[in-house]
Design a protein around this motif. Structure first.
Motif, PDB file in Angstrom:
ATOM      1  N   LEU A 294     -12.383 -20.079   6.594  1.00  0.00           N
ATOM      2  CA  LEU A 294     -11.931 -20.081   5.202  1.00  0.00           C
ATOM      3  C   LEU A 294     -13.079 -20.149   4.197  1.00  0.00           C
ATOM      4  O   LEU A 294     -12.906 -20.582   3.069  1.00  0.00           O
ATOM      5  N   GLU A 295     -14.262 -19.673   4.607  1.00  0.00           N
ATOM      6  CA  GLU A 295     -15.401 -19.533   3.695  1.00  0.00           C
ATOM      7  C   GLU A 295     -15.285 -18.177   3.011  1.00  0.00           C
ATOM      8  O   GLU A 295     -15.030 -17.165   3.664  1.00  0.00           O
ATOM      9  N   VAL A 296     -15.480 -18.151   1.693  1.00  0.00           N
ATOM     10  CA  VAL A 296     -15.342 -16.917   0.912  1.00  0.00           C
ATOM     11  C   VAL A 296     -16.720 -16.353   0.605  1.00  0.00           C
ATOM     12  O   VAL A 296     -17.611 -17.082   0.161  1.00  0.00           O
ATOM     13  N   SER A 297     -16.898 -15.054   0.848  1.00  0.00           N
ATOM     14  CA  SER A 297     -18.151 -14.395   0.479  1.00  0.00           C
ATOM     15  C   SER A 297     -17.825 -13.085  -0.232  1.00  0.00           C
ATOM     16  O   SER A 297     -16.846 -12.418   0.084  1.00  0.00           O
ATOM     17  N   ARG A 298     -18.661 -12.757  -1.201  1.00  0.00           N
ATOM     18  CA  ARG A 298     -18.504 -11.490  -1.921  1.00  0.00           C
ATOM     19  C   ARG A 298     -19.191 -10.397  -1.112  1.00  0.00           C
ATOM     20  O   ARG A 298     -20.337 -10.545  -0.723  1.00  0.00           O
ATOM     21  N   GLN A 299     -18.487  -9.311  -0.895  1.00  0.00           N
ATOM     22  CA  GLN A 299     -19.020  -8.158  -0.195  1.00  0.00           C
ATOM     23  C   GLN A 299     -19.430  -7.121  -1.233  1.00  0.00           C
ATOM     24  O   GLN A 299     -19.220  -7.305  -2.429  1.00  0.00           O
ATOM     25  N   THR A 300     -19.998  -6.022  -0.776  1.00  0.00           N
ATOM     26  CA  THR A 300     -20.354  -4.931  -1.682  1.00  0.00           C
ATOM     27  C   THR A 300     -19.103  -4.474  -2.424  1.00  0.00           C
ATOM     28  O   THR A 300     -18.068  -4.235  -1.799  1.00  0.00           O
ATOM     29  N   PRO A 301     -19.174  -4.356  -3.761  1.00  0.00           N
ATOM     30  CA  PRO A 301     -17.990  -3.943  -4.533  1.00  0.00           C
ATOM     31  C   PRO A 301     -17.638  -2.473  -4.303  1.00  0.00           C
ATOM     32  O   PRO A 301     -18.485  -1.665  -3.921  1.00  0.00           O
ATOM     33  N   MET A 302     -16.372  -2.148  -4.557  1.00  0.00           N
ATOM     34  CA  MET A 302     -15.917  -0.760  -4.469  1.00  0.00           C
ATOM     35  C   MET A 302     -16.660   0.097  -5.489  1.00  0.00           C
ATOM     36  O   MET A 302     -17.216  -0.425  -6.460  1.00  0.00           O
ATOM     37  N   GLN A 303     -16.627   1.392  -5.291  1.00  0.00           N
ATOM     38  CA  GLN A 303     -17.255   2.308  -6.237  1.00  0.00           C
ATOM     39  C   GLN A 303     -16.420   2.429  -7.510  1.00  0.00           C
ATOM     40  O   GLN A 303     -16.956   2.616  -8.590  1.00  0.00           O
ATOM     41  N   MET A 304     -15.102   2.319  -7.376  1.00  0.00           N
ATOM     42  CA  MET A 304     -14.195   2.450  -8.519  1.00  0.00           C
ATOM     43  C   MET A 304     -13.350   1.182  -8.634  1.00  0.00           C
ATOM     44  O   MET A 304     -12.765   0.745  -7.655  1.00  0.00           O
ATOM     45  N   ALA A 305     -13.315   0.610  -9.833  1.00  0.00           N
ATOM     46  CA  ALA A 305     -12.457  -0.547 -10.073  1.00  0.00           C
ATOM     47  C   ALA A 305     -10.998  -0.099  -9.988  1.00  0.00           C
ATOM     48  O   ALA A 305     -10.642   0.969 -10.481  1.00  0.00           O
ATOM     49  N   ARG A 306     -10.149  -0.936  -9.360  1.00  0.00           N
ATOM     50  CA  ARG A 306      -8.740  -0.571  -9.209  1.00  0.00           C
ATOM     51  C   ARG A 306      -7.906  -1.808  -8.889  1.00  0.00           C
ATOM     52  O   ARG A 306      -8.426  -2.819  -8.435  1.00  0.00           O
ATOM     53  N   PHE A 307      -6.613  -1.691  -9.103  1.00  0.00           N
ATOM     54  CA  PHE A 307      -5.664  -2.723  -8.699  1.00  0.00           C
ATOM     55  C   PHE A 307      -4.393  -2.043  -8.218  1.00  0.00           C
ATOM     56  O   PHE A 307      -4.224  -0.839  -8.386  1.00  0.00           O
ATOM     57  N   ASP A 308      -3.524  -2.804  -7.556  1.00  0.00           N
ATOM     58  CA  ASP A 308      -2.291  -2.264  -6.962  1.00  0.00           C
ATOM     59  C   ASP A 308      -2.596  -1.102  -6.019  1.00  0.00           C
ATOM     60  O   ASP A 308      -1.879  -0.109  -5.978  1.00  0.00           O
ATOM     61  N   SER A 309      -3.663  -1.228  -5.268  1.00  0.00           N
ATOM     62  CA  SER A 309      -4.114  -0.169  -4.364  1.00  0.00           C
ATOM     63  C   SER A 309      -3.715  -0.512  -2.929  1.00  0.00           C
ATOM     64  O   SER A 309      -4.177  -1.509  -2.385  1.00  0.00           O
ATOM     65  N   PRO A 310      -2.863   0.306  -2.305  1.00  0.00           N
ATOM     66  CA  PRO A 310      -2.509   0.042  -0.911  1.00  0.00           C
ATOM     67  C   PRO A 310      -3.758   0.109  -0.015  1.00  0.00           C
ATOM     68  O   PRO A 310      -4.666   0.911  -0.255  1.00  0.00           O
ATOM     69  N   LEU A 311      -3.794  -0.738   1.003  1.00  0.00           N
ATOM     70  CA  LEU A 311      -4.920  -0.793   1.932  1.00  0.00           C
ATOM     71  C   LEU A 311      -4.448  -0.542   3.355  1.00  0.00           C
ATOM     72  O   LEU A 311      -3.307  -0.846   3.692  1.00  0.00           O
ATOM     73  N   ALA A 312      -5.342  -0.033   4.170  1.00  0.00           N
ATOM     74  CA  ALA A 312      -5.091   0.105   5.607  1.00  0.00           C
ATOM     75  C   ALA A 312      -6.355  -0.304   6.344  1.00  0.00           C
ATOM     76  O   ALA A 312      -7.467  -0.067   5.859  1.00  0.00           O
TER      77      ALA A 312
END
Length: 168
Positions: free
Chosen positions: A116-134
């Motif tokens: 349960l340790e949180v780390s920031r990974q490389t950000p996406m190229q495009m900011a977005r929300f409500d984006s389905p993931l697989a």
């Protein structure tokens, strides 16, 4: 018997109401999961806008609250790998003055490891929300479309390599 090999993410799910029929369904389903074959599998939900993560206790059939070091963005989506790492992708920023969601899309990619340790990974190229993931091959996260603002959406897809920590 159901063998669980992936997680069930329940974004912004109400964990406060134990009489909620969905909560009872999840608790009942958890009793049938064969957790001996995959001890890292977690059923989880996150309360957006807080740093609360709820993990389902297979022993008790109830959600247990865990406090994270980072707030979970609202309107973000999440996936989980077989090791139990949870990846939270995108979402919207909070207005610092009001504390309310601003509908400013985020490029964030957070990793919550099995401890349960949180780390920031490389950000996406495009900011977005409500984006389905697989999650593919227990390595790649695919982010499909989503919204870039209140009025605008995108059909653009990105792929995140969890081992190389980069987006394509």
């Amino acid at each position: 018997l159901i063998r669980a090999h992936t997680s069930v993410a329940l974004s912004e799910y109400s964990t406060k109401d134990a009489s909620n029929p969905d909560t009872k369904s999840i608790q009942a389903a958890a009793r049938y999961l064969d957790v001996e074959t995959n001890k890292t599998t977690k059923l989880f939900t996150m309360l957006a806008g807080t740093n609360n993560l709820y993990l389902l206790s297979f022993k008790d059939g109830a959600f247990v609250r865990h406090e994270l070091s980072t707030k979970i963005p609202t309107r973000a989506n999440s996936v989980q790998n077989r090791r139990g790492d949870i990846f939270v992708v995108g979402g919207v920023a909070f207005d610092k003055a009001t504390g309310q969601p601003s509908l400013t899309a985020l490029r964030d990619c957070l990793r919550i490891d099995a401890d349960l340790e949180v780390s920031r990974q490389t950000p996406m190229q495009m900011a977005r929300f409500d984006s389905p993931l697989a999650f593919v091959y227990d390595r790649y996260i695919l982010a499909f479309g989503g919204k870039t603002s209140k009025q605008h959406g995108t059909k653009r897809c990105e792929v995140y390599d969890t081992k190389a920590d980069n987006w394509h």
